[in-house]
Motif scaffolding. Structure first.
Motif, PDB file in Angstrom:
ATOM      1  N   TRP A  64     -25.598  90.488 -32.648  1.00 37.07           N
ATOM      2  CA  TRP A  64     -26.647  91.493 -32.444  1.00 37.07           C
ATOM      3  C   TRP A  64     -28.027  90.861 -32.302  1.00 37.07           C
ATOM      4  O   TRP A  64     -28.864  91.358 -31.551  1.00 37.07           O
ATOM      5  CB  TRP A  64     -26.607  92.544 -33.550  1.00 37.07           C
ATOM      6  CG  TRP A  64     -25.580  93.563 -33.200  1.00 37.07           C
ATOM      7  CD1 TRP A  64     -24.335  93.695 -33.726  1.00 37.07           C
ATOM      8  CD2 TRP A  64     -25.677  94.557 -32.171  1.00 37.07           C
ATOM      9  NE1 TRP A  64     -23.649  94.711 -33.098  1.00 37.07           N
ATOM     10  CE2 TRP A  64     -24.459  95.260 -32.146  1.00 37.07           C
ATOM     11  CE3 TRP A  64     -26.676  94.919 -31.273  1.00 37.07           C
ATOM     12  CZ2 TRP A  64     -24.214  96.298 -31.260  1.00 37.07           C
ATOM     13  CZ3 TRP A  64     -26.436  95.962 -30.387  1.00 37.07           C
ATOM     14  CH2 TRP A  64     -25.217  96.630 -30.391  1.00 37.07           C
ATOM     15  N   VAL A  65     -28.272  89.751 -32.985  1.00 36.34           N
ATOM     16  CA  VAL A  65     -29.543  89.034 -32.797  1.00 36.34           C
ATOM     17  C   VAL A  65     -29.642  88.528 -31.364  1.00 36.34           C
ATOM     18  O   VAL A  65     -30.688  88.653 -30.715  1.00 36.34           O
ATOM     19  CB  VAL A  65     -29.691  87.884 -33.822  1.00 36.34           C
ATOM     20  CG1 VAL A  65     -30.810  86.924 -33.432  1.00 36.34           C
ATOM     21  CG2 VAL A  65     -29.928  88.448 -35.218  1.00 36.34           C
ATOM     22  N   VAL A  66     -28.552  87.980 -30.845  1.00 37.22           N
ATOM     23  CA  VAL A  66     -28.544  87.487 -29.459  1.00 37.22           C
ATOM     24  C   VAL A  66     -28.792  88.640 -28.481  1.00 37.22           C
ATOM     25  O   VAL A  66     -29.599  88.516 -27.555  1.00 37.22           O
ATOM     26  CB  VAL A  66     -27.210  86.765 -29.148  1.00 37.22           C
ATOM     27  CG1 VAL A  66     -26.998  86.590 -27.655  1.00 37.22           C
ATOM     28  CG2 VAL A  66     -27.172  85.425 -29.857  1.00 37.22           C
ATOM     29  N   ILE A  67     -28.112  89.765 -28.676  1.00 37.08           N
ATOM     30  CA  ILE A  67     -28.309  90.925 -27.801  1.00 37.08           C
ATOM     31  C   ILE A  67     -29.756  91.397 -27.883  1.00 37.08           C
ATOM     32  O   ILE A  67     -30.411  91.635 -26.857  1.00 37.08           O
ATOM     33  CB  ILE A  67     -27.338  92.065 -28.161  1.00 37.08           C
ATOM     34  CG1 ILE A  67     -25.902  91.674 -27.795  1.00 37.08           C
ATOM     35  CG2 ILE A  67     -27.729  93.367 -27.461  1.00 37.08           C
ATOM     36  CD1 ILE A  67     -24.835  92.607 -28.348  1.00 37.08           C
ATOM     37  N   TYR A  68     -30.272  91.522 -29.094  1.00 35.65           N
ATOM     38  CA  TYR A  68     -31.648  91.980 -29.288  1.00 35.65           C
ATOM     39  C   TYR A  68     -32.646  91.045 -28.608  1.00 35.65           C
ATOM     40  O   TYR A  68     -33.525  91.488 -27.870  1.00 35.65           O
ATOM     41  CB  TYR A  68     -31.950  92.091 -30.792  1.00 35.65           C
ATOM     42  CG  TYR A  68     -33.386  92.435 -31.076  1.00 35.65           C
ATOM     43  CD1 TYR A  68     -33.850  93.743 -30.941  1.00 35.65           C
ATOM     44  CD2 TYR A  68     -34.287  91.448 -31.470  1.00 35.65           C
ATOM     45  CE1 TYR A  68     -35.170  94.063 -31.193  1.00 35.65           C
ATOM     46  CE2 TYR A  68     -35.609  91.751 -31.724  1.00 35.65           C
ATOM     47  CZ  TYR A  68     -36.052  93.061 -31.592  1.00 35.65           C
ATOM     48  OH  TYR A  68     -37.375  93.357 -31.826  1.00 35.65           O
ATOM     49  N   LEU A  69     -32.503  89.738 -28.855  1.00 36.71           N
ATOM     50  CA  LEU A  69     -33.431  88.777 -28.258  1.00 36.71           C
ATOM     51  C   LEU A  69     -33.327  88.757 -26.735  1.00 36.71           C
ATOM     52  O   LEU A  69     -34.337  88.636 -26.043  1.00 36.71           O
ATOM     53  CB  LEU A  69     -33.197  87.378 -28.837  1.00 36.71           C
ATOM     54  CG  LEU A  69     -33.573  87.206 -30.308  1.00 36.71           C
ATOM     55  CD1 LEU A  69     -33.183  85.813 -30.792  1.00 36.71           C
ATOM     56  CD2 LEU A  69     -35.056  87.472 -30.528  1.00 36.71           C
ATOM     57  N   ALA A  70     -32.109  88.881 -26.224  1.00 37.33           N
ATOM     58  CA  ALA A  70     -31.939  88.899 -24.765  1.00 37.33           C
ATOM     59  C   ALA A  70     -32.639  90.109 -24.160  1.00 37.33           C
ATOM     60  O   ALA A  70     -33.284  90.004 -23.118  1.00 37.33           O
ATOM     61  CB  ALA A  70     -30.461  88.899 -24.404  1.00 37.33           C
ATOM     62  N   LEU A  71     -32.516  91.251 -24.813  1.00 35.06           N
ATOM     63  CA  LEU A  71     -33.123  92.473 -24.270  1.00 35.06           C
ATOM     64  C   LEU A  71     -34.628  92.552 -24.519  1.00 35.06           C
ATOM     65  O   LEU A  71     -35.294  93.436 -23.977  1.00 35.06           O
ATOM     66  CB  LEU A  71     -32.410  93.704 -24.812  1.00 35.06           C
ATOM     67  CG  LEU A  71     -30.959  93.849 -24.334  1.00 35.06           C
ATOM     68  CD1 LEU A  71     -30.293  95.038 -25.005  1.00 35.06           C
ATOM     69  CD2 LEU A  71     -30.892  93.969 -22.814  1.00 35.06           C
ATOM     70  N   GLN A  72     -35.168  91.638 -25.301  1.00 33.54           N
ATOM     71  CA  GLN A  72     -36.622  91.582 -25.489  1.00 33.54           C
ATOM     72  C   GLN A  72     -37.326  91.036 -24.247  1.00 33.54           C
ATOM     73  O   GLN A  72     -38.487  91.347 -24.021  1.00 33.54           O
ATOM     74  CB  GLN A  72     -36.982  90.717 -26.705  1.00 33.54           C
ATOM     75  CG  GLN A  72     -36.632  91.356 -28.016  1.00 33.54           C
ATOM     76  CD  GLN A  72     -37.310  92.703 -28.187  1.00 33.54           C
ATOM     77  OE1 GLN A  72     -38.522  92.817 -28.204  1.00 33.54           O
ATOM     78  NE2 GLN A  72     -36.500  93.747 -28.283  1.00 33.54           N
ATOM     79  N   ARG A  73     -36.607  90.258 -23.465  1.00 27.07           N
ATOM     80  CA  ARG A  73     -37.177  89.716 -22.215  1.00 27.07           C
ATOM     81  C   ARG A  73     -37.097  90.799 -21.152  1.00 27.07           C
ATOM     82  O   ARG A  73     -36.021  91.314 -20.847  1.00 27.07           O
ATOM     83  CB  ARG A  73     -36.400  88.489 -21.758  1.00 27.07           C
ATOM     84  CG  ARG A  73     -36.481  87.330 -22.715  1.00 27.07           C
ATOM     85  CD  ARG A  73     -35.745  86.172 -22.139  1.00 27.07           C
ATOM     86  NE  ARG A  73     -36.439  85.753 -20.933  1.00 27.07           N
ATOM     87  CZ  ARG A  73     -36.691  84.504 -20.606  1.00 27.07           C
ATOM     88  NH1 ARG A  73     -36.264  83.552 -21.355  1.00 27.07           N
ATOM     89  NH2 ARG A  73     -37.325  84.219 -19.504  1.00 27.07           N
ATOM     90  N   SER A  74     -38.232  91.133 -20.564  1.00 22.38           N
ATOM     91  CA  SER A  74     -38.254  92.201 -19.554  1.00 22.38           C
ATOM     92  C   SER A  74     -37.386  91.844 -18.354  1.00 22.38           C
ATOM     93  O   SER A  74     -36.747  92.720 -17.767  1.00 22.38           O
ATOM     94  CB  SER A  74     -39.689  92.508 -19.127  1.00 22.38           C
ATOM     95  OG  SER A  74     -40.291  91.364 -18.554  1.00 22.38           O
ATOM     96  N   ALA A  75     -37.327  90.573 -18.000  1.00 21.50           N
ATOM     97  CA  ALA A  75     -36.489  90.159 -16.869  1.00 21.50           C
ATOM     98  C   ALA A  75     -35.015  90.437 -17.156  1.00 21.50           C
ATOM     99  O   ALA A  75     -34.279  90.871 -16.268  1.00 21.50           O
ATOM    100  CB  ALA A  75     -36.694  88.678 -16.565  1.00 21.50           C
ATOM    101  N   ASN A  76     -34.591  90.219 -18.381  1.00 24.85           N
ATOM    102  CA  ASN A  76     -33.197  90.486 -18.746  1.00 24.85           C
ATOM    103  C   ASN A  76     -32.896  91.980 -18.750  1.00 24.85           C
ATOM    104  O   ASN A  76     -31.824  92.404 -18.326  1.00 24.85           O
ATOM    105  CB  ASN A  76     -32.871  89.891 -20.115  1.00 24.85           C
ATOM    106  CG  ASN A  76     -32.807  88.385 -20.092  1.00 24.85           C
ATOM    107  OD1 ASN A  76     -32.815  87.754 -19.049  1.00 24.85           O
ATOM    108  ND2 ASN A  76     -32.769  87.793 -21.264  1.00 24.85           N
ATOM    109  N   ARG A  77     -33.850  92.778 -19.244  1.00 20.72           N
ATOM    110  CA  ARG A  77     -33.652  94.233 -19.234  1.00 20.72           C
ATOM    111  C   ARG A  77     -33.534  94.738 -17.809  1.00 20.72           C
ATOM    112  O   ARG A  77     -32.656  95.540 -17.495  1.00 20.72           O
ATOM    113  CB  ARG A  77     -34.817  94.948 -19.941  1.00 20.72           C
ATOM    114  CG  ARG A  77     -34.744  94.924 -21.431  1.00 20.72           C
ATOM    115  CD  ARG A  77     -35.731  95.888 -22.066  1.00 20.72           C
ATOM    116  NE  ARG A  77     -37.080  95.788 -21.571  1.00 20.72           N
ATOM    117  CZ  ARG A  77     -38.019  94.972 -22.035  1.00 20.72           C
ATOM    118  NH1 ARG A  77     -37.730  94.168 -23.041  1.00 20.72           N
ATOM    119  NH2 ARG A  77     -39.221  94.956 -21.524  1.00 20.72           N
TER     120      ARG A  77
END
Length: 169
Positions: free
Chosen positions: A84-97
């Motif tokens: 969940w930390v990995v998912i959260y951090l990944a989705l914090q990047r606007s490019a990833n979202r």
């Protein structure tokens, strides 16, 4: 526990191969990589590294004489938190979202499949945490690791086919 140690170390080695493939792709195509492909490379590397860590957590805990259901609960909680930390951090990047949104629009079936894989990772870990059939703790943990490897493979295959399609066009 010896058989499990060997098995988990082997899974960590397999995950390391995916990390290596993704790193190789990023190095060989450095000038030719689009943002979406870079996001996929990061996802493969991150998934692979997470599998390496998750596969080695029970091995490390066993050296501290954590055994039985307690071992698998602790390892599962660590695995879930890291995931969940990995998912959260990944989705914090606007490019990833934006990449996730674009991919869901382009391939809703692929996006749904990705999240089904994510469920297949997390549900077995939750079964361990909640003590459902403790005799299957090792099998549940192994299931989560294997599905996480499938997730990395799925992302890597998408990347390879996207690159192949770009070079044909």
């Amino acid at each position: 526990m010896f058989e499990e140690v060997v098995l988990f170390v082997t899974i960590a080695e397999i995950a390391g191969v995916f990390v290596g493939f993704a790193a190789l792709i990023s190095v060989t195509r450095r000038d030719d990589i689009e943002a979406s492909q870079l996001a996929q490379i990061r996802a493969v590397v991150t998934s692979g590294l997470l599998v390496v860590v998750a596969a080695l957590v029970p091995v490390g805990l066993a050296f501290y004489h954590v055994e039985g259901h307690g071992l698998w609960v602790t390892a599962s909680v660590v695995y879930l938190i890291l995931n969940w930390v990995v998912i959260y951090l990944a989705l914090q990047r606007s490019a990833n979202r934006e990449q996730a949104r674009a991919q869901a629009r382009q391939s809703p079936v692929g996006a749904a499949f990705f999240w089904l894989l994510e469920l297949a990772i997390q549900v077995p870990l939750l079964l361990i945490v909640f003590g459902v059939n403790r005799d299957l703790d090792v099998a549940f943990y192994m299931t989560a690791l294997v599905f996480h490897l499938f997730e990395a493979v799925f992302i890597l295959v998408q990347l390879v086919y996207a690159q192949a399609g770009r070079h044909r066009a």
